[in-house]
Design a protein around this motif. Structure first.
Motif, PDB file in Angstrom:
ATOM      1  N   GLU A   1       0.774  -1.132   0.111  1.00 48.98           N
ATOM      2  CA  GLU A   1       0.039   0.083  -0.133  1.00 48.98           C
ATOM      3  C   GLU A   1       1.041   1.241   0.022  1.00 48.98           C
ATOM      4  OE1 GLU A   1      -3.019   0.403   2.986  1.00 48.98           O
ATOM      5  OE2 GLU A   1      -4.012  -1.598   2.418  1.00 48.98           O
TER       6      GLU A   1
ATOM      7  N   CYS B   1      -2.773   9.287 -10.897  1.00 47.41           N
ATOM      8  CA  CYS B   1      -3.936   9.259 -10.332  1.00 47.41           C
ATOM      9  C   CYS B   1      -4.915  10.563 -10.621  1.00 47.41           C
ATOM     10  CB  CYS B   1      -4.135   8.598  -8.789  1.00 47.41           C
ATOM     11  SG  CYS B   1      -3.297   7.194  -8.633  1.00 47.41           S
TER      12      CYS B   1
ATOM     13  N   HIS C   1     -14.286   4.073 -12.816  1.00 41.52           N
ATOM     14  CA  HIS C   1     -12.777   3.643 -12.919  1.00 41.52           C
ATOM     15  C   HIS C   1     -12.607   3.415 -14.431  1.00 41.52           C
ATOM     16  CE1 HIS C   1     -12.387   2.681  -8.669  1.00 41.52           C
ATOM     17  NE2 HIS C   1     -13.710   2.293  -8.532  1.00 41.52           N
TER      18      HIS C   1
ATOM     19  N   MET D   1     -12.400   8.572  -4.902  1.00 43.49           N
ATOM     20  CA  MET D   1     -11.640   8.537  -3.939  1.00 43.49           C
ATOM     21  C   MET D   1     -10.228   8.001  -3.727  1.00 43.49           C
ATOM     22  SD  MET D   1     -14.594   8.224  -1.083  1.00 43.49           S
ATOM     23  CE  MET D   1     -15.733   6.812  -1.709  1.00 43.49           C
ATOM     24  N   LEU D   2      -9.470   7.977  -4.811  1.00 45.10           N
ATOM     25  CA  LEU D   2      -8.373   7.227  -4.898  1.00 45.10           C
ATOM     26  C   LEU D   2      -7.205   7.826  -4.098  1.00 45.10           C
ATOM     27  CD1 LEU D   2      -7.852   6.670  -8.688  1.00 45.10           C
ATOM     28  CD2 LEU D   2      -8.600   5.136  -6.904  1.00 45.10           C
TER      29      LEU D   2
ATOM     30  N   GLN E   1      -7.480   7.594  -0.973  1.00 46.69           N
ATOM     31  CA  GLN E   1      -7.592   6.864   0.164  1.00 46.69           C
ATOM     32  C   GLN E   1      -6.598   5.663  -0.212  1.00 46.69           C
ATOM     33  OE1 GLN E   1     -11.473   5.690   1.205  1.00 46.69           O
ATOM     34  NE2 GLN E   1     -12.026   7.936   1.570  1.00 46.69           N
TER      35      GLN E   1
ATOM     36  N   ARG F   1      -8.562   2.375  -1.367  1.00 47.19           N
ATOM     37  CA  ARG F   1      -9.250   2.515  -2.738  1.00 47.19           C
ATOM     38  C   ARG F   1      -8.370   2.361  -3.863  1.00 47.19           C
ATOM     39  NH1 ARG F   1     -14.905   3.843  -3.550  1.00 47.19           N
ATOM     40  NH2 ARG F   1     -15.781   3.701  -1.514  1.00 47.19           N
TER      41      ARG F   1
ATOM     42  N   ALA G   1      -7.033  -1.297  -4.195  1.00 48.83           N
ATOM     43  CA  ALA G   1      -8.260  -1.956  -4.988  1.00 48.83           C
ATOM     44  C   ALA G   1      -8.305  -1.782  -6.352  1.00 48.83           C
ATOM     45  CB  ALA G   1      -9.375  -1.771  -4.206  1.00 48.83           C
ATOM     46  N   SER G   2      -7.976  -0.461  -6.877  1.00 45.88           N
ATOM     47  CA  SER G   2      -8.229  -0.092  -8.131  1.00 45.88           C
ATOM     48  C   SER G   2      -7.000  -0.880  -8.979  1.00 45.88           C
ATOM     49  CB  SER G   2      -8.085   1.478  -8.343  1.00 45.88           C
ATOM     50  OG  SER G   2      -8.187   1.834  -9.745  1.00 45.88           O
TER      51      SER G   2
END
Length: 237
Positions: A75, A94, A100, A115-116, A118, A121, A124-125
């Motif tokens: 992360e 980003c 997306h 909310m990228l 975070q 988030r 996950a993307s």
């Protein structure tokens, strides 16, 4: 190395882990994970045989804490703007958007979505993009390798296993860990050859390794890369 320090080895499901033994005046034996490294602190008089027993009993705890560390590092690496694909590092750009989207242009992966900012988030993307790439790239490599196999595949799919890079069932279904999309193509090819060899031998006998060698001569370097660098592949999700 200083007599108060030594290196031990602990075998975990994902491979051997080096343990730094620190001899120190204290009443008990302790284990800690520091910056992704395993340290064993013990009184000077405690014999090595007993310390190996302690490590074996705590292997599950050590494995889970190392996995957590690697996930956190993954992360953090993403928030710093880097992503690994096919053994190459790409910059991450980003932008905020309602939908997306992902596109690789030159040396940059462009991501758009809500909310990228975070970390969860964003992670996950990136995982979604890597899994999409894995489906396409793995399918292409399997199409190249299948004609060499002793028998045809019944099917294949992606895996998210924590400790296995691939698997093959007795019915001829192969699963490949999506995280391999981050590794060099030669490493992916080794795992594919490994699983295709299981179509003939559902074991790791000399005959099995001979089949791996027939399918993929010179596989040793790719296997060594995976042993050395596999834990560094992004493991979120």
């Amino acid at each position: 190395m200083n007599a108060k320090h030594a290196l031990l080895s602990l075998q975990l499901p994902q491979g051997a882990v080096t343990v730094r033994l620190i001899r120190r005046a204290r009443q008990s034996v302790g284990i800690r994970i520091k910056d992704g490294a395993v340290e064993l602190i013990a009184p000077p008089a405690v014999p090595l045989a007993y310390l190996h027993e302690v490590l074996a009993k705590k292997s599950g705890w050590i494995a889970s804490h190392l996995a957590r560390h690697h996930a956190e590092q993954g992360e953090r690496a993403l928030t710093q703007g880097q992503v690994l694909l096919g053994g190459e590092s790409y910059r991450l750009h980003c932008v905020a958007a309602s939908r997306h989207q992902a596109q690789l242009v030159g040396d940059t992966l462009h991501l758009a979505g809500p909310m990228l900012e975070q970390p969860a988030r964003l992670a996950a993307s990136v995982v979604g993009y890597l899994q999409q790439e894995a489906r396409q790239r793995f399918a292409a490599r399997l199409a190249l390798w299948q004609p060499r196999a002793a028998r045809p595949l019944s099917g294949w799919g992606l895996s998210s296993a924590r400790t296995r890079w691939g698997s093959c069932t007795g019915k001829g279904v192969v699963r490949l860990n999506w995280r391999l999309v981050q590794a060099p193509e030669s490493v992916l090819d080794y795992v594919i050859a490994h699983e295709l060899a299981h179509l003939l031998h559902m074991n790791h006998s000399p005959a099995f390794w001979a089949e791996v060698g027939r399918l993929y001569p010179g596989w040793h370097g790719a296997r060594q890369w995976l042993k050395q660098h596999g834990d560094s592949l992004f493991r979120y999700g």
